[in-house]
Design a protein around this motif. Structure first.
Motif, PDB file in Angstrom:
ATOM      1  N   THR A 267      37.781  45.203  31.862  1.00 51.98           N
ATOM      2  CA  THR A 267      39.206  45.554  31.802  1.00 51.98           C
ATOM      3  C   THR A 267      39.396  47.004  31.353  1.00 51.98           C
ATOM      4  N   GLY A 268      40.214  47.725  32.071  1.00 49.03           N
ATOM      5  CA  GLY A 268      40.583  49.088  31.679  1.00 49.03           C
ATOM      6  C   GLY A 268      39.688  50.182  32.247  1.00 49.03           C
ATOM      7  N   LEU A 269      38.545  49.778  32.847  1.00 43.54           N
ATOM      8  CA  LEU A 269      37.587  50.802  33.247  1.00 43.54           C
ATOM      9  C   LEU A 269      37.997  51.575  34.501  1.00 43.54           C
ATOM     10  N   SER A 270      39.080  51.142  35.165  1.00 39.79           N
ATOM     11  CA  SER A 270      39.508  51.893  36.366  1.00 39.79           C
ATOM     12  C   SER A 270      39.930  53.316  36.006  1.00 39.79           C
ATOM     13  N   VAL A 271      40.298  53.550  34.729  1.00 43.04           N
ATOM     14  CA  VAL A 271      40.689  54.922  34.347  1.00 43.04           C
ATOM     15  C   VAL A 271      39.511  55.903  34.424  1.00 43.04           C
ATOM     16  N   VAL A 272      38.294  55.344  34.451  1.00 45.21           N
ATOM     17  CA  VAL A 272      37.153  56.256  34.635  1.00 45.21           C
ATOM     18  C   VAL A 272      36.488  56.028  35.993  1.00 45.21           C
ATOM     19  N   GLY A 273      37.213  55.367  36.887  1.00 43.57           N
ATOM     20  CA  GLY A 273      36.728  55.224  38.261  1.00 43.57           C
ATOM     21  C   GLY A 273      35.803  54.052  38.472  1.00 43.57           C
ATOM     22  N   ILE A 274      35.791  53.092  37.537  1.00 41.06           N
ATOM     23  CA  ILE A 274      34.948  51.897  37.723  1.00 41.06           C
ATOM     24  C   ILE A 274      35.849  50.726  38.110  1.00 41.06           C
ATOM     25  N   GLU A 275      35.513  50.106  39.237  1.00 37.47           N
ATOM     26  CA  GLU A 275      36.281  48.964  39.748  1.00 37.47           C
ATOM     27  C   GLU A 275      36.258  47.832  38.716  1.00 37.47           C
ATOM     28  N   ASN A 277      37.385  44.688  39.005  1.00 28.45           N
ATOM     29  CA  ASN A 277      37.282  43.301  39.463  1.00 28.45           C
ATOM     30  C   ASN A 277      35.881  42.894  39.896  1.00 28.45           C
ATOM     31  N   GLN A 278      34.899  43.704  39.576  1.00 33.81           N
ATOM     32  CA  GLN A 278      33.537  43.298  39.908  1.00 33.81           C
ATOM     33  C   GLN A 278      32.921  42.609  38.680  1.00 33.81           C
TER      34      GLN A 278
END
Ligand SMILES: Cc1cc2nc3c(=O)[nH]c(=O)nc-3n(C[C@H](O)[C@H](O)[C@H](O)COP(=O)(O)OP(=O)(O)OC[C@H]3O[C@@H](n4cnc5c(N)ncnc54)[C@H](O)[C@@H]3O)c2cc1C
Length: 447
Positions: A267-275, A277-278
């Motif tokens: 959770t939250g890692l999309s802010v550093v470009g990590i998807e 939902n994997q």
């Protein structure tokens, strides 16, 4: 002080190892930990579970006196086990020693749940930490709680309850026939619990060779543990006891232990470009996950083991330091299920090798002089070769994990099968079974 060279998020075996190295190399490091410094392994995982297993194995050996050395009367008592776990392994679930060790090196420990809130930025409560070089994510894993009707409303156990229990339940259902479930099932059974293992896959230890799972199922049944494979639990109820519907029967027990795998939280890692939902964070061989982000440990999905977390943490730390380091190589990931007999395995199973399109030859042995002397028939060595080298191997037996050590060297170093065949194997060791399996693999008795 909120500016550091590196922020390490999660201080389990992956993060702790890396954070210590980075501090020792002279970087300023903030380590964020929501629980105990050290993570799952020392407090609720490897160490205490192996102490419990050691005690259970001693009981198993004592019960073998009959027929080999006279007679024995064994009275199991959980209190010394609980005491060792509490005092020696988990230090009363107090991480002061580990925290002090890190801080004495010069590390900065931040207690609390960290959220990645931007590139090179982690927020803990109202504190915003920033990293000049980057962030290492080593947030580990937690138990999967399957979506079974009624389960979430019951007081089920996870590994944490099992490891910290002060008493042995009269009966137990173990939901999950993987390594952790089987180790704990055998421990509690040997201490007197009536144990049923429920596994949805067709065999126990479904990630390993099916022959290994079948052998452990046979051993468990011989010991009085009920083993159900290919059966899913569909409903759980609890009044004063658990009632678990599995297939077309309802099984009752005092305790339900859920050990159905591990999951990560991205959770939250999309802010550093990590998807987000994997299931896991993909990394390159240098443990880089995104710009300024490295990952290590269970969160990378390369095997939920302390040695993998340590290995990756070391590579990530050296890469962060800008040092030359060989990239991670997962061809020879060793793994041991510490049941009695142990299941040691390395590299690919036969099925995995075939699925990778490899032309495979297999050599198996199920008997050896030492096993007969030892008084056991429950052994297996299986070798999987391709292109003249071993790509995988499994050793089940009283010292299966140790026998696997030799096979791990062979897989890792790509030792030619003919070289393995030409060497001597001390008589009558357990590992001499490797020679018999090689003979079968090469279909020849000539060195
Ligand atoms: C019962 C059991 C037995 C095991 N036996 C063995 C064994 O014999 N051999 C073996 O090699 N492995 C074993 N394992 C697996 C081993 O424990 C794990 O592979 C290892 O602990 C993984 O290390 P890690 O650093 O990835 O994560 P973890 O040990 O899970 O540590 C992650 C840490 O991160 C913290 N954290 C998570 N999210 C945040 C956040 N957002 N902010 C701050 N902190 C956070 C957590 O509190 C935790 O302390 C066992 C596991 C279990 C459960």
């Amino acid at each position: 002080m909120n500016e550091f060279d590196v922020i390490v998020l999660g201080m389990g075996p992956g993060g702790e190892d890396a954070a210590g190295r980075l501090v020792e190399a002279g970087l300023s490091v903030a380590a964020v930990e929501a629980g105990l410094v050290g993570g799952e392994c020392p407090y609720w995982g490897c160490v205490p579970s192996k102490m419990m297993i050691r005690a259970a194995h001693v009981l198993g050996e004592a019960r073998r006196v009959s027929g080999l050395a006279g007679s024995s009367a064994v009275t199991p008592d959980w209190s010394p086990v609980a005491k060792r776990v509490r005092e020696e392994a988990a230090d009363n679930w107090d991480d002061k020693a580990a925290a002090d060790r890190f801080e004495k090196k010069g590390g900065h420990l931040v207690r609390g749940h960290g959220t990645v809130t931007g590139p090179r930025e982690v927020t803990v409560g109202d504190r915003v930490l920033r990293a000049r070089r980057g962030l290492l994510i080593s947030t580990g894993s937690t138990p999967v709680i399957p979506d079974i009707d009624g389960l979430s409303e019951t007081p089920y156990w996870t590994n944490r309850d099992a490891v910290s229990t002060e008493s042995v339940p009269e009966s137990m259902i173990v939901l999950g026939g993987g390594a952790i479930g089987l180790e704990l099932a055998q421990v509690f059974a040997r201490f007197g619990s009536r144990v049923t293992v429920i596994e949805a896959a067709p065999s126990l230890l479904s990630g390993e060779e099916p022959e290994a799972g079948e052998l452990i199922a046979k051993v468990f049944r011989d010991e009085g543990i009920r083993v159900l494979t290919g059966v899913s639990a569909s409903r759980v109820r609890f009044e004063d006891r658990f009632a678990v519907t599995a297939g077309d029967e309802v099984i009752e027990a005092e305790t339900l232990l859920v050990v159905a795998g591990r999951k990560t939280d991205l959770t939250g890692l999309s802010v550093v470009g990590i998807e987000e939902n994997q299931k896991f964070i993909p990394t390159d061989p240098h443990m880089r996950a995104a710009d300024g982000v490295w990952a290590a440990g269970d969160v990378t999905g390369r095997g939920g083991f302390t040695h993998v977390a340590n290995y990756q943490g070391r590579i990530a730390a050296l890469d962060i330091l800008g040092e030359e380091v060989a990239g991670a190589d997962y061809r020879a990931v060793p793994r041991v299920t510490y049941t009695d007999p142990e299941v040691g395995a390395v590299g690919l199973t036969e099925r995995q090798a075939r699925d990778e399109g490899l032309a495979v030859t297999v050599g198996v042995t199920t008997a050896g002089a030492r096993d007969w002397i030892h008084g056991t028939k429950d052994i297996l060595i299986k070798l999987v070769a391709s292109d003249g080298v071993l790509v995988g191997a499994t050793a089940v037996g009283p010292a299966g994990g140790e026998v696997m050590g030799a096979l791990a060297v062979a897989v890792h170093a790509r030792v030619p099968v003919m070289t393995l065949r030409s060497m001597m194997y001390a008589y009558p060791t357990f590992h001499r079974g490797i020679e018999d399996a090689l003979k079968n693999l090469l279909n020849q008795d000539r060195p």
